[in-house]
Each structure stands twice: as C-alpha cells, then as structure tokens.
Write an enzyme that holds these catalytic residues in place. Structure first.
Site, PDB file in Angstrom:
ATOM      1  N   LYS A  11       0.822  -1.222   0.000  1.00  0.00           N
ATOM      2  CA  LYS A  11       0.000   0.000   0.000  1.00  0.00           C
ATOM      3  C   LYS A  11       0.856   1.273   0.000  1.00  0.00           C
ATOM      4  O   LYS A  11       2.069   1.222   0.272  1.00  0.00           O
ATOM      5  CB  LYS A  11      -0.918  -0.041   1.227  1.00  0.00           C
ATOM      6  N   TYR A  51     -12.486  -1.741  -3.821  1.00  0.00           N
ATOM      7  CA  TYR A  51     -12.967  -1.943  -2.444  1.00  0.00           C
ATOM      8  C   TYR A  51     -14.487  -1.833  -2.318  1.00  0.00           C
ATOM      9  O   TYR A  51     -14.995  -1.582  -1.228  1.00  0.00           O
ATOM     10  CB  TYR A  51     -12.281  -0.950  -1.507  1.00  0.00           C
ATOM     11  N   PHE A  59     -15.391   3.464   7.088  1.00  0.00           N
ATOM     12  CA  PHE A  59     -14.031   3.834   6.692  1.00  0.00           C
ATOM     13  C   PHE A  59     -13.841   3.829   5.164  1.00  0.00           C
ATOM     14  O   PHE A  59     -12.739   4.042   4.683  1.00  0.00           O
ATOM     15  CB  PHE A  59     -13.003   2.915   7.352  1.00  0.00           C
ATOM     16  N   ARG A  87      -2.299 -14.588   4.753  1.00  0.00           N
ATOM     17  CA  ARG A  87      -2.912 -13.803   5.841  1.00  0.00           C
ATOM     18  C   ARG A  87      -2.147 -14.009   7.152  1.00  0.00           C
ATOM     19  O   ARG A  87      -2.030 -13.099   7.970  1.00  0.00           O
ATOM     20  CB  ARG A  87      -4.406 -14.123   5.964  1.00  0.00           C
ATOM     21  N   THR A  93      -5.277  -7.066  10.737  1.00  0.00           N
ATOM     22  CA  THR A  93      -5.529  -5.776  10.059  1.00  0.00           C
ATOM     23  C   THR A  93      -4.940  -4.614  10.846  1.00  0.00           C
ATOM     24  O   THR A  93      -4.327  -3.708  10.281  1.00  0.00           O
ATOM     25  CB  THR A  93      -7.054  -5.568   9.897  1.00  0.00           C
ATOM     26  N   ARG A 104       2.751  -6.716   8.778  1.00  0.00           N
ATOM     27  CA  ARG A 104       2.097  -5.536   9.365  1.00  0.00           C
ATOM     28  C   ARG A 104       2.730  -5.137  10.692  1.00  0.00           C
ATOM     29  O   ARG A 104       2.835  -3.948  11.009  1.00  0.00           O
ATOM     30  CB  ARG A 104       0.595  -5.784   9.506  1.00  0.00           C
ATOM     31  N   ASN A 114      -2.008   0.178   6.657  1.00  0.00           N
ATOM     32  CA  ASN A 114      -1.527  -1.104   7.192  1.00  0.00           C
ATOM     33  C   ASN A 114      -0.623  -1.893   6.236  1.00  0.00           C
ATOM     34  O   ASN A 114      -0.575  -3.113   6.272  1.00  0.00           O
ATOM     35  CB  ASN A 114      -2.693  -1.945   7.718  1.00  0.00           C
ATOM     36  N   HIS A 117      -2.228  -5.421   1.540  1.00  0.00           N
ATOM     37  CA  HIS A 117      -3.538  -6.060   1.413  1.00  0.00           C
ATOM     38  C   HIS A 117      -3.313  -7.537   1.127  1.00  0.00           C
ATOM     39  O   HIS A 117      -2.344  -7.894   0.452  1.00  0.00           O
ATOM     40  CB  HIS A 117      -4.311  -5.432   0.245  1.00  0.00           C
ATOM     41  N   GLU A 128      -9.647 -10.186  -7.578  1.00  0.00           N
ATOM     42  CA  GLU A 128      -8.697  -9.083  -7.373  1.00  0.00           C
ATOM     43  C   GLU A 128      -7.501  -9.181  -8.324  1.00  0.00           C
ATOM     44  O   GLU A 128      -7.040  -8.173  -8.869  1.00  0.00           O
ATOM     45  CB  GLU A 128      -8.248  -9.071  -5.912  1.00  0.00           C
TER      46      GLU A 128
HETATM   47  P1  CMP Z   1      -7.363  -4.605   3.428  1.00  0.00           P
HETATM   48  O1  CMP Z   1      -6.847  -5.968   3.672  1.00  0.00           O
HETATM   49  O2  CMP Z   1      -6.779  -3.848   2.314  1.00  0.00           O
HETATM   50  O3  CMP Z   1      -8.944  -4.681   3.215  1.00  0.00           O
HETATM   51  C1  CMP Z   1      -9.847  -3.672   3.643  1.00  0.00           C
HETATM   52  C2  CMP Z   1      -9.153  -2.546   4.307  1.00  0.00           C
HETATM   53  O4  CMP Z   1      -9.967  -1.658   5.020  1.00  0.00           O
HETATM   54  C3  CMP Z   1      -8.206  -3.088   5.362  1.00  0.00           C
HETATM   55  O5  CMP Z   1      -7.143  -3.746   4.749  1.00  0.00           O
HETATM   56  C4  CMP Z   1      -7.870  -1.826   6.143  1.00  0.00           C
HETATM   57  O6  CMP Z   1      -6.763  -1.141   5.600  1.00  0.00           O
HETATM   58  C5  CMP Z   1      -9.119  -1.012   5.943  1.00  0.00           C
HETATM   59  N1  CMP Z   1      -9.792  -0.888   7.232  1.00  0.00           N
HETATM   60  C6  CMP Z   1     -10.373  -1.857   7.936  1.00  0.00           C
HETATM   61  N2  CMP Z   1     -10.871  -1.347   9.082  1.00  0.00           N
HETATM   62  C7  CMP Z   1     -10.575  -0.031   9.079  1.00  0.00           C
HETATM   63  C8  CMP Z   1     -10.826   1.026   9.977  1.00  0.00           C
HETATM   64  N3  CMP Z   1     -11.489   0.824  11.118  1.00  0.00           N
HETATM   65  N4  CMP Z   1     -10.374   2.250   9.646  1.00  0.00           N
HETATM   66  C9  CMP Z   1      -9.718   2.463   8.473  1.00  0.00           C
HETATM   67  N5  CMP Z   1      -9.462   1.486   7.577  1.00  0.00           N
HETATM   68  C10 CMP Z   1      -9.880   0.253   7.888  1.00  0.00           C
END
Ligand code: CMP
Length: 139
Positions: A11, A51, A59, A87, A93, A104, A114, A117, A128
C-alpha cells in the site's frame, strides 16, 4: 490452481517508506512465488471499485482516498494454501494486534495505513488478481 494463489498490494504507506524491497523479500522468503507484478497508482474511481465490498463501511471514503494517494505494488502470489498462509504472514488488520515477525507488525502504522492487502478468500483472490492483470501479464 484455485487454492494456490492469492493477491496482494503493497500500500501507499509502505511504498512511501521505501519498504517495497523488504516486503517482497519477506514474501519470497515465506515461500511465495511471484506470478504477476505491477507498480502503479490507482485513481479514486479504481480504488472505489476495488474496495466496493466495503462501500457501506464507515471507513470506505478514507480507504479509497488513501489507496489512491500514491503508488502501490500489486502482485499475484502462488503457494500451497496461499490465501490462508499469506494472511498469517501479513498479520492482523490492526498492526497493534499483529503477531511478531508479520509484515504488518514490522511495517504498518495503523488499521488504515496497514502496509499490505491480502485476499480473504480464493474467490476474491481470483477477482482481485483479474482487476490488475491480464493473462499475458502472468508467469
Ligand atoms: P485490506 O486488507 O486492504 O482490506 C480492507 C481494508 O480496510 C483493510 O485492509 C484496512 O486497511 C481497511 N480498514 C479496515 N478497518 C478499518 C478502519 N477501522 N479504519 C480504516 N481502515 C480500515
């Protein structure tokens, strides 16, 4: 090959911190083979489409803004049990909850920023990967 492939993005936060190489090395060292690789930047519209499953989440706007704010690295990865093993490699996350030695834990700064993905299912890995790569771009 279903079950053996996953999709990832490095990211904008991790790219900005010069961690592309470190993260790709962790991915390779964990036994994943890189099937497809691209360095690009998503438009707001493309990030919104990618997304879309999170459209109703609070969010979503922040996520779309962030994911289109700078370049990303997209990749399709191959390994047995790819989705679940990847994962595990990336960790929770929220980096505050991520296990030691996960991507992470090492490189993410928050739930939003984070670092990486990882697809959450075989079906989404397929969707994807096809969002970013044609058949000619997979090896
Ligand atoms: P990702 O695996 O890219 O898939 C969905 C994304 O939403 C996740 O990683 C986070 O980066 C984002 N995400 C999930 N929860 C939150 C949150 N509470 N605030 C901001 N971003 C979020």
């Amino acid at each position: 090959m279903l079950g053996n492939r996953t999709f990832t993005m490095i990211k904008p936060d991790a790219v900005a911190k010069n961690n592309i190489g470190n993260i790709l090395a962790m991915i390779n060292n964990a036994g994943f083979k890189i099937i497809a690789l691209k360095y690009t930047q998503l438009s707001r519209e493309q990030a919104g489409t990618f997304y879309e499953v999170h459209k109703e989440r609070p969010f979503y706007t922040e996520l779309v803004e962030f994911m289109s704010s700078g370049p990303i690295v997209a990749a399709i990865l191959e390994k047995n049990n790819a989705v679940a093993d990847f994962r595990t490699l990336i960790g929770a996350t929220d980096p505050a909850e991520a296990a030691e030695n996960t991507i992470r834990k090492k490189y993410a700064e928050s739930k939003g920023k984070n670092a990486v993905h990882g697809s959450d299912s075989d079906e989404n890995a397929q969707i994807e990967g096809s969002f970013f790569f044609s058949g000619l771009e997979r090896f």
